[in-house]
Scaffold this motif. Structure first.
Motif, mmCIF file in Angstrom:
data_model
loop_
_atom_site.group_PDB
_atom_site.id
_atom_site.type_symbol
_atom_site.label_atom_id
_atom_site.label_comp_id
_atom_site.label_asym_id
_atom_site.label_seq_id
_atom_site.Cartn_x
_atom_site.Cartn_y
_atom_site.Cartn_z
ATOM 1 N N ILE A 161 0.832 -1.208 0.000
ATOM 2 C CA ILE A 161 0.000 0.000 0.000
ATOM 3 C C ILE A 161 0.870 1.262 0.000
ATOM 4 C CG2 ILE A 161 -1.633 1.361 1.365
ATOM 5 C CD1 ILE A 161 -2.832 -1.312 2.325
ATOM 6 N N PHE A 162 1.881 1.254 0.839
ATOM 7 C CA PHE A 162 2.742 2.429 0.948
ATOM 8 C C PHE A 162 3.491 2.711 -0.363
ATOM 9 C CE2 PHE A 162 6.957 4.220 1.837
ATOM 10 C CZ PHE A 162 6.602 5.408 2.478
ATOM 11 N N LEU A 163 4.134 1.691 -0.900
ATOM 12 C CA LEU A 163 4.934 1.889 -2.109
ATOM 13 C C LEU A 163 4.064 2.222 -3.317
ATOM 14 C CD1 LEU A 163 7.523 -0.999 -1.651
ATOM 15 C CD2 LEU A 163 7.906 1.450 -1.318
ATOM 16 N N SER A 164 2.940 1.519 -3.465
ATOM 17 C CA SER A 164 2.063 1.807 -4.609
ATOM 18 C C SER A 164 1.473 3.205 -4.504
ATOM 19 C CB SER A 164 0.952 0.756 -4.701
ATOM 20 O OG SER A 164 0.120 0.779 -3.557
ATOM 21 N N SER A 165 1.161 3.643 -3.302
ATOM 22 C CA SER A 165 0.620 4.984 -3.109
ATOM 23 C C SER A 165 1.665 6.055 -3.437
ATOM 24 C CB SER A 165 0.133 5.164 -1.673
ATOM 25 O OG SER A 165 -0.919 4.287 -1.380
ATOM 26 N N CYS A 166 2.908 5.809 -2.991
ATOM 27 C CA CYS A 166 3.971 6.777 -3.271
ATOM 28 C C CYS A 166 4.226 6.914 -4.764
ATOM 29 C CB CYS A 166 5.259 6.358 -2.565
ATOM 30 S SG CYS A 166 5.221 6.562 -0.778
ATOM 31 N N VAL A 167 4.339 5.780 -5.445
ATOM 32 C CA VAL A 167 4.595 5.817 -6.890
ATOM 33 C C VAL A 167 3.405 6.416 -7.627
ATOM 34 C CG1 VAL A 167 4.998 4.404 -8.943
ATOM 35 C CG2 VAL A 167 6.211 3.894 -6.803
ATOM 36 N N SER A 168 2.202 6.053 -7.201
ATOM 37 C CA SER A 168 1.003 6.607 -7.828
ATOM 38 C C SER A 168 0.941 8.120 -7.642
ATOM 39 C CB SER A 168 -0.246 5.960 -7.235
ATOM 40 O OG SER A 168 -1.414 6.512 -7.794
ATOM 41 N N LEU A 169 1.308 8.592 -6.469
ATOM 42 C CA LEU A 169 1.307 10.027 -6.206
ATOM 43 C C LEU A 169 2.277 10.754 -7.131
ATOM 44 C CD1 LEU A 169 0.183 12.240 -4.315
ATOM 45 C CD2 LEU A 169 2.171 11.827 -2.840
ATOM 46 N N ILE A 170 3.450 10.195 -7.305
ATOM 47 C CA ILE A 170 4.446 10.799 -8.196
ATOM 48 C C ILE A 170 3.937 10.829 -9.635
ATOM 49 C CG2 ILE A 170 6.746 10.499 -9.182
ATOM 50 C CD1 ILE A 170 7.580 9.311 -6.448
ATOM 51 N N LEU A 171 3.375 9.701 -10.085
ATOM 52 C CA LEU A 171 2.883 9.623 -11.460
ATOM 53 C C LEU A 171 1.726 10.582 -11.718
ATOM 54 C CD1 LEU A 171 2.990 5.744 -12.058
ATOM 55 C CD2 LEU A 171 4.562 7.480 -12.932
ATOM 56 N N THR A 172 0.808 10.695 -10.762
ATOM 57 C CA THR A 172 -0.332 11.600 -10.967
ATOM 58 C C THR A 172 0.106 13.055 -10.974
ATOM 59 O OG1 THR A 172 -0.817 11.479 -8.592
ATOM 60 C CG2 THR A 172 -2.073 10.035 -10.046
ATOM 61 N N PHE A 173 1.129 13.394 -10.172
ATOM 62 C CA PHE A 173 1.640 14.762 -10.187
ATOM 63 C C PHE A 173 2.348 15.073 -11.501
ATOM 64 C CE2 PHE A 173 0.964 15.364 -5.630
ATOM 65 C CZ PHE A 173 0.734 16.731 -5.567
ATOM 66 N N LEU A 174 3.073 14.091 -12.019
ATOM 67 C CA LEU A 174 3.853 14.318 -13.237
ATOM 68 C C LEU A 174 3.006 14.306 -14.506
ATOM 69 C CD1 LEU A 174 7.063 12.190 -12.522
ATOM 70 C CD2 LEU A 174 6.848 14.681 -12.463
ATOM 71 N N PHE A 175 2.021 13.434 -14.540
ATOM 72 C CA PHE A 175 1.318 13.210 -15.805
ATOM 73 C C PHE A 175 -0.186 13.480 -15.785
ATOM 74 C CE2 PHE A 175 4.962 10.234 -15.694
ATOM 75 C CZ PHE A 175 5.692 10.765 -16.760
ATOM 76 N N PHE A 176 -0.782 13.553 -14.598
ATOM 77 C CA PHE A 176 -2.246 13.653 -14.558
ATOM 78 C C PHE A 176 -2.740 14.804 -13.666
ATOM 79 C CE2 PHE A 176 -1.187 9.148 -15.271
ATOM 80 C CZ PHE A 176 -1.759 8.986 -16.527
ATOM 81 N N HIS A 177 -1.904 15.835 -13.499
ATOM 82 C CA HIS A 177 -2.301 17.054 -12.794
ATOM 83 C C HIS A 177 -2.808 16.766 -11.379
ATOM 84 C CE1 HIS A 177 -1.912 18.884 -16.734
ATOM 85 N NE2 HIS A 177 -2.799 18.012 -17.214
ATOM 86 N N ALA A 178 -2.189 15.790 -10.719
ATOM 87 C CA ALA A 178 -2.524 15.429 -9.332
ATOM 88 C C ALA A 178 -3.992 15.066 -9.156
ATOM 89 C CB ALA A 178 -2.138 16.564 -8.386
ATOM 90 N N SER A 179 -4.559 14.421 -10.148
ATOM 91 C CA SER A 179 -5.978 14.070 -10.093
ATOM 92 C C SER A 179 -6.206 12.838 -9.222
ATOM 93 C CB SER A 179 -6.502 13.810 -11.509
ATOM 94 O OG SER A 179 -7.798 13.256 -11.454
ATOM 95 N N ILE A 180 -7.131 12.955 -8.277
ATOM 96 C CA ILE A 180 -7.476 11.823 -7.422
ATOM 97 C C ILE A 180 -8.093 10.689 -8.228
ATOM 98 C CG2 ILE A 180 -9.780 12.701 -6.886
ATOM 99 C CD1 ILE A 180 -7.422 10.842 -4.458
ATOM 100 N N PHE A 181 -8.687 11.037 -9.342
ATOM 101 C CA PHE A 181 -9.339 10.026 -10.186
ATOM 102 C C PHE A 181 -8.318 9.106 -10.859
ATOM 103 C CE2 PHE A 181 -12.361 13.582 -9.994
ATOM 104 C CZ PHE A 181 -13.452 12.916 -9.465
ATOM 105 N N TRP A 182 -7.079 9.573 -10.976
ATOM 106 C CA TRP A 182 -6.005 8.723 -11.472
ATOM 107 C C TRP A 182 -5.207 8.086 -10.345
ATOM 108 C CZ3 TRP A 182 -5.487 6.903 -16.200
ATOM 109 C CH2 TRP A 182 -6.103 7.574 -17.248
#
Length: 207
Positions: free
Chosen positions: A54-75
């Motif tokens: 949970i921790f690692l997937s959340s961290c990587v997901s947070l980075i990816l959404t900030f970089l590519f999806f405008h920090a969207s919670i939906f992504w």
């Protein structure tokens, strides 16, 4: 060909012969029974895989959404969900990484519990004079626990057994595990010989 575990490969054949000789020496001079057991890990720690996943997937997901999806919670949520299983499996295959998500108390509890199970699995509770002793080594946790039956505890306290366990832990750190374990076994034999020498009958299992 079946792959051998780390526990099976930890000691060389020469080391194993030395350990058997140390155990035989103690058992031949006392009424005690000694068992040495080495395991890869005392538990699978599934909760560490879940928490870490949970921790690692959340961290990587947070980075990816900030970089590519405008920090969207939906992504963020679906990406976290998709990455969870790969990271969970990664932690399972990388014990040192999984260890980061485990507390010291949890590992200590697992080692003690597994040692108790092993003690009864080997029938060390069935010696007639209650003189069974287990030297339990768990590699993943890097811990050693020495467990004895009531007959031993009546003469040799847990503090003494913990001191022998400390000798083994230090030996493992220095790459001298066999020497340290033999020293601990022989130390136990020397401490036990005054109370459990062969003026008593040789140990026998109770029915």
């Amino acid at each position: 060909m079946e792959e051998r575990s780390k526990a099976e490969l930890f000691f060389t054949e020469s080391d194993k012969e030395r350990l058997r000789a140390a155990v035989h020496d103690v058992e031949s001079r006392t009424i005690g029974e000694v068992v040495v057991m080495l395991v890869d890990a005392s538990d699978d720690y599934p909760e560490a895989e879940i928490i870490g996943g949970i921790f690692l997937s959340s961290c990587v997901s947070l980075i990816l959404t900030f970089l590519f999806f405008h920090a969207s919670i939906f992504w963020f949520v679906p990406i976290s969900f998709v990455l969870f299983l790969p990271f969970k499996l990664l932690l399972r295959s990388l014990p040192n990484l999984k260890k980061l998500f485990l507390g010291a108390d949890r590992k200590e509890e697992a080692v003690i519990t597994r040692a108790f199970v092993a003690f009864y699995e080997h029938g060390l509770d069935k010696t007639r004079q209650r003189t069974g002793v287990l030297f339990f080594l768990s590699l993943f946790e890097r811990k050693v626990h020495i467990l004895a039956d009531q007959g031993i505890y009546s003469k040799i306290g847990q503090e003494t057994l913990d001191r022998y366990a400390g000798i083994v832990v230090e030996g493992i750190k220095k790459g001298l595990a066999c020497n340290a374990l033999c020293q601990a076994i022989q130390g136990h034999g020397s401490a036990a010989i005054n109370s459990f020498s062969h003026h008593c009958r040789r140990h026998q299992r109770t029915p």
